[in-house]
Design a protein around this motif. Structure first.
Motif, short mmCIF file in Angstrom:
data_model
loop_
_atom_site.label_atom_id
_atom_site.label_comp_id
_atom_site.label_asym_id
_atom_site.label_seq_id
_atom_site.Cartn_x
_atom_site.Cartn_y
_atom_site.Cartn_z
N ARG A 1 39.12 34.87 52.41
CA ARG A 1 40.54 34.91 52.05
C ARG A 1 41.30 33.67 52.52
NH1 ARG A 1 39.87 40.54 53.56
NH2 ARG A 1 40.29 41.94 51.82
N SER A 2 40.93 33.19 53.70
CA SER A 2 41.68 32.08 54.30
C SER A 2 41.34 30.73 53.68
CB SER A 2 41.45 32.03 55.81
OG SER A 2 40.12 31.62 56.10
N LEU A 3 40.16 30.59 53.10
CA LEU A 3 39.70 29.28 52.64
C LEU A 3 39.56 29.14 51.13
CD1 LEU A 3 36.91 28.45 55.26
CD2 LEU A 3 39.16 27.38 55.08
N ALA A 4 39.25 30.23 50.44
CA ALA A 4 38.83 30.12 49.04
C ALA A 4 39.97 29.77 48.09
CB ALA A 4 38.17 31.42 48.60
N ASP A 5 39.72 28.80 47.21
CA ASP A 5 40.56 28.58 46.04
C ASP A 5 40.05 29.44 44.88
OD1 ASP A 5 42.11 26.44 47.22
OD2 ASP A 5 40.33 25.18 46.99
N ARG A 6 38.81 29.83 44.98
CA ARG A 6 38.13 30.54 43.90
C ARG A 6 36.95 31.30 44.51
NH1 ARG A 6 34.39 26.85 40.02
NH2 ARG A 6 33.51 28.41 38.61
N ILE A 7 36.61 32.42 43.91
CA ILE A 7 35.45 33.21 44.35
C ILE A 7 34.55 33.45 43.15
CG2 ILE A 7 34.65 35.44 45.22
CD1 ILE A 7 37.17 35.66 46.85
N ILE A 8 33.25 33.26 43.36
CA ILE A 8 32.28 33.74 42.39
C ILE A 8 31.41 34.78 43.09
CG2 ILE A 8 32.33 31.59 41.10
CD1 ILE A 8 29.54 30.97 42.10
N VAL A 9 31.00 35.77 42.34
CA VAL A 9 30.21 36.87 42.89
C VAL A 9 28.87 36.93 42.19
CG1 VAL A 9 30.11 39.35 43.35
CG2 VAL A 9 32.33 38.18 43.33
N LEU A 10 27.80 36.90 42.99
CA LEU A 10 26.46 37.09 42.46
C LEU A 10 25.98 38.48 42.83
CD1 LEU A 10 24.70 33.68 43.30
CD2 LEU A 10 25.71 34.40 41.13
N HIS A 11 25.26 39.11 41.91
CA HIS A 11 24.68 40.44 42.16
C HIS A 11 23.37 40.51 41.39
CE1 HIS A 11 24.52 44.58 43.37
NE2 HIS A 11 24.45 44.99 42.12
N ASN A 12 22.29 40.74 42.13
CA ASN A 12 20.96 40.74 41.52
C ASN A 12 20.71 39.45 40.74
OD1 ASN A 12 20.32 43.30 42.54
ND2 ASN A 12 21.20 44.33 40.76
N GLY A 13 21.19 38.34 41.30
CA GLY A 13 20.95 37.04 40.70
C GLY A 13 21.84 36.68 39.53
N THR A 14 22.74 37.58 39.15
CA THR A 14 23.58 37.38 37.98
C THR A 14 25.02 37.10 38.40
OG1 THR A 14 22.20 38.85 36.64
CG2 THR A 14 24.44 38.46 35.85
N LEU A 15 25.68 36.17 37.70
CA LEU A 15 27.09 35.90 37.95
C LEU A 15 27.91 37.07 37.44
CD1 LEU A 15 29.24 33.86 38.91
CD2 LEU A 15 29.25 32.93 36.58
N MET A 16 28.55 37.78 38.39
CA MET A 16 29.23 39.02 38.06
C MET A 16 30.74 38.87 37.95
SD MET A 16 28.64 42.62 40.07
CE MET A 16 29.83 42.37 41.38
N ALA A 17 31.31 37.91 38.68
CA ALA A 17 32.75 37.69 38.64
C ALA A 17 33.03 36.25 39.04
CB ALA A 17 33.49 38.65 39.56
N ASP A 18 34.13 35.70 38.54
CA ASP A 18 34.49 34.31 38.81
C ASP A 18 35.99 34.18 38.58
OD1 ASP A 18 34.96 31.59 38.86
OD2 ASP A 18 33.40 31.08 37.41
N GLY A 19 36.73 33.79 39.63
CA GLY A 19 38.15 33.61 39.41
C GLY A 19 38.98 33.54 40.67
N ASP A 20 40.25 33.85 40.52
CA ASP A 20 41.21 33.84 41.62
C ASP A 20 40.77 34.81 42.71
OD1 ASP A 20 44.13 33.27 42.58
OD2 ASP A 20 43.89 35.45 42.64
N PRO A 21 40.82 34.39 43.99
CA PRO A 21 40.33 35.26 45.07
C PRO A 21 40.92 36.66 45.07
CG PRO A 21 40.69 33.06 45.91
CD PRO A 21 41.19 33.06 44.49
N ALA A 22 42.25 36.78 44.95
CA ALA A 22 42.87 38.11 45.01
C ALA A 22 42.39 38.99 43.86
CB ALA A 22 44.39 37.98 44.98
N GLU A 23 42.28 38.41 42.68
CA GLU A 23 41.85 39.20 41.52
C GLU A 23 40.39 39.61 41.63
OE1 GLU A 23 42.70 36.90 38.06
OE2 GLU A 23 44.87 36.90 38.37
N VAL A 24 39.55 38.69 42.09
CA VAL A 24 38.12 39.01 42.21
C VAL A 24 37.89 40.08 43.27
CG1 VAL A 24 35.86 38.10 42.88
CG2 VAL A 24 37.33 36.78 41.35
#
Length: 268
Positions: free
Chosen positions: A218-241
């Motif tokens: 939360r303190s550092l990210a401009d953006r978050i991407i989420v991997l799950h089982n090797g797959t890109l599951m989410a990508d975007g604004d930290p609060a929204e992700v």
């Protein structure tokens, strides 16, 4: 997420995939990372985060897909070639020389960045300049007082700090941190977080950070991407992700984890 004057990605993966037998550890991940942006890569254990890093930095060859650095295909380049082109990664202690002094480890990194060796014909002033640059890197991670100690005598936390000093000495354009505060005591963590915050202020640098601690994210990210089982599951604004139901279920586990107040991290 930050607005970017330069839309050209500094680093991009296209359909990046690796299989180990029948297991797909990273599954066709396409993602672009731009200068001036810090992206946190999150996901549960075994999600493929470190494997994705290993593919980008060259520790593993991909089964399929591409890695582009400023538009250049560097997919099959070895680690050394990618490092020379500006991809820098903290290697989770594997890049350290345990029997050499702390300062010598960083000096070798400075020397490597300058593409030169030290020999009897070198000018002494250049020796001194390299040493001073290495000391400056150690000062940034609060290790100056341990410069003459062998690396093997350092605590795990201090070795992680030394990794970051070596990364600074290589002067990369792409900074890759894989859980940089793991194993550090509470009072050691702010040194590294403040340094990462400082790096991200340089809009010519791109920062990728694998991290489990949501207060750090939360303190550092401009953006978050989420991997799950090797797959890109989410990508975007930290609060929204963080707030998305799929992330709460797959990574954070419960809504309470998402809604609790995050501890503030000072940046000086």
């Amino acid at each position: 997420m930050r607005a970017h004057a330069n839309p050209t990605p500094a680093l991009e993966t296209r359909g990046l995939t690796i299989r180990f037998g029948g297991h797909v550890a990273v599954n066709a991940v396409s993602c672009a990372f731009r200068p001036g942006e810090l992206t946190c890569i999150v996901g549960p254990n075994g999600a493929g985060k470190t494997t994705y890093f290993n593919l980008i930095s060259g520790q593993l060859p991909p089964t399929a897909g591409q890695i582009l650095l400023n538009g250049e295909d560097v997919t099959r380049m070895p680690v050394s070639a990618k490092t020379r082109r500006g991809i820098g990664r903290a290697f989770q202690l594997t890049s350290l020389f345990p029997n050499l002094p702390v300062l010598e480890n960083v000096r070798l990194a400075v020397q490597a960045h300058q593409h030169r060796g030290l020999d009897l014909f070198s000018v002494w002033s250049s020796h001194r300049a390299i040493r001073e640059e290495a000391l400056a890197c150690l000062e940034r991670v609060a290790l100056t007082d341990k410069r003459n100690q062998p690396v093997a005598s350092l605590s795990h936390g201090d070795q992680r700090k030394l990794e970051v000093a070596i990364l600074l000495a290589l002067k990369p354009r792409i900074f890759m941190f894989d859980e940089p505060t793991a194993g550090m005591s509470v009072d050691e963590v702010p040194v590294i977080l403040d340094l990462i915050h400082e790096i991200k202020q340089d809009t010519s640098k791109t920062v990728l950070l694998v991290e489990h601690k949501m207060d750090v994210v939360r303190s550092l990210a401009d953006r978050i991407i989420v991997l799950h089982n090797g797959t890109l599951m989410a990508d975007g604004d930290p609060a929204e992700v963080i707030a998305s139901p799929i992330v709460q279920q797959a990574y954070l586990g419960t809504a309470e984890v998402v809604t609790e107040a995050a501890p503030e991290v000072a940046h000086g």
